[in-house]
Scaffold this motif. Structure first.
Motif, PDB file in Angstrom:
ATOM      1  N   THR A  54       0.910  -1.084  -0.088  1.00 50.30           N
ATOM      2  CA  THR A  54      -0.120   0.041   0.012  1.00 50.30           C
ATOM      3  C   THR A  54       0.994   1.225  -0.204  1.00 50.30           C
ATOM      4  N   MET A  55       1.695   1.223   0.888  1.00 48.62           N
ATOM      5  CA  MET A  55       2.751   2.445   0.923  1.00 48.62           C
ATOM      6  C   MET A  55       3.741   2.618  -0.291  1.00 48.62           C
ATOM      7  N   PHE A  56       4.016   1.401  -1.036  1.00 48.92           N
ATOM      8  CA  PHE A  56       4.695   1.597  -2.166  1.00 48.92           C
ATOM      9  C   PHE A  56       3.875   2.253  -3.366  1.00 48.92           C
ATOM     10  N   PHE A  57       2.644   1.815  -3.446  1.00 51.03           N
ATOM     11  CA  PHE A  57       1.659   2.175  -4.526  1.00 51.03           C
ATOM     12  C   PHE A  57       1.551   3.882  -4.348  1.00 51.03           C
ATOM     13  N   ARG A  58       1.336   4.145  -3.037  1.00 53.21           N
ATOM     14  CA  ARG A  58       0.854   5.347  -2.815  1.00 53.21           C
ATOM     15  C   ARG A  58       2.246   6.331  -3.035  1.00 53.21           C
ATOM     16  N   ILE A  59       3.502   6.075  -2.828  1.00 55.87           N
ATOM     17  CA  ILE A  59       4.638   6.574  -2.986  1.00 55.87           C
ATOM     18  C   ILE A  59       4.667   6.609  -4.774  1.00 55.87           C
ATOM     19  N   PHE A  60       4.643   5.573  -5.146  1.00 54.60           N
ATOM     20  CA  PHE A  60       4.581   5.558  -6.846  1.00 54.60           C
ATOM     21  C   PHE A  60       3.554   6.692  -7.416  1.00 54.60           C
ATOM     22  N   GLY A  62       2.402   9.257  -6.021  1.00 59.27           N
ATOM     23  CA  GLY A  62       2.742  10.543  -5.566  1.00 59.27           C
ATOM     24  C   GLY A  62       3.904  11.033  -6.429  1.00 59.27           C
ATOM     25  N   ILE A  63       4.644  10.082  -6.943  1.00 59.51           N
ATOM     26  CA  ILE A  63       5.874  10.599  -7.727  1.00 59.51           C
ATOM     27  C   ILE A  63       5.154  10.949  -9.127  1.00 59.51           C
ATOM     28  N   PHE A  64       4.215  10.197  -9.728  1.00 57.91           N
ATOM     29  CA  PHE A  64       4.011  10.441 -10.979  1.00 57.91           C
ATOM     30  C   PHE A  64       2.728  11.102 -11.251  1.00 57.91           C
ATOM     31  N   SER A  65       2.093  11.678 -10.066  1.00 55.15           N
ATOM     32  CA  SER A  65       0.797  12.565 -10.138  1.00 55.15           C
ATOM     33  C   SER A  65       1.382  14.126 -10.659  1.00 55.15           C
ATOM     34  N   THR A  66       0.636  14.863 -11.116  1.00 54.05           N
ATOM     35  CA  THR A  66       0.824  16.043 -11.266  1.00 54.05           C
ATOM     36  C   THR A  66       0.575  17.051 -10.306  1.00 54.05           C
ATOM     37  N   GLU A  67       1.433  18.101 -10.389  1.00 52.19           N
ATOM     38  CA  GLU A  67       1.158  19.205  -9.279  1.00 52.19           C
ATOM     39  C   GLU A  67      -0.223  19.749  -9.298  1.00 52.19           C
ATOM     40  N   ALA A  68      -0.824  19.952 -10.370  1.00 54.59           N
ATOM     41  CA  ALA A  68      -2.189  20.562 -10.597  1.00 54.59           C
ATOM     42  C   ALA A  68      -3.189  19.662  -9.938  1.00 54.59           C
ATOM     43  N   GLU A  69      -2.931  18.236  -9.976  1.00 57.77           N
ATOM     44  CA  GLU A  69      -4.057  17.323  -9.519  1.00 57.77           C
ATOM     45  C   GLU A  69      -3.960  17.641  -8.109  1.00 57.77           C
ATOM     46  N   ARG A  70      -2.854  17.509  -7.542  1.00 58.35           N
ATOM     47  CA  ARG A  70      -2.580  17.914  -5.857  1.00 58.35           C
ATOM     48  C   ARG A  70      -3.233  19.078  -5.339  1.00 58.35           C
TER      49      ARG A  70
END
Length: 83
Positions: A54-60, A62-70
């Motif tokens: 779960t933590m691995f996929f959340r980190i993954f 977070g790395i590939f999500s865009t700043e606008a989405e956040r």
């Protein structure tokens, strides 16, 4: 001291003879203790694997999500009103 040495030597000799006997190599399978130990180790691995993945996929993500989405998610979260 001599008694201790003789006792230890006799126990070692008896132990090696017992382990070398053909009857000692014929086992009936795993005992209850071994099964409990293996089950305990398997449960530890499983209970650590789920949160780790779960933590691995959340980190993954977070790395590939865009700043606008956040920023959009954060803005939507802050704009909620309570009753």
């Amino acid at each position: 001291m001599k008694v201790l040495t003789v006792t230890t030597a006799s126990l070692v000799m008896d132990g090696t003879q017992a382990m070398a006997s053909p009857a000692a190599t014929e086992t009936a399978g795993l005992g209850l203790g071994a099964i409990v130990f293996i089950a305990f180790v398997a449960m530890m691995i499983l209970f650590q694997l789920v949160p780790g993945l779960t933590m691995f996929f959340r980190i993954f993500k977070g790395i590939f999500s865009t700043e606008a989405e956040r920023r959009a998610k954060e803005a939507a979260k802050n704009n909620r009103t309570s009753l």
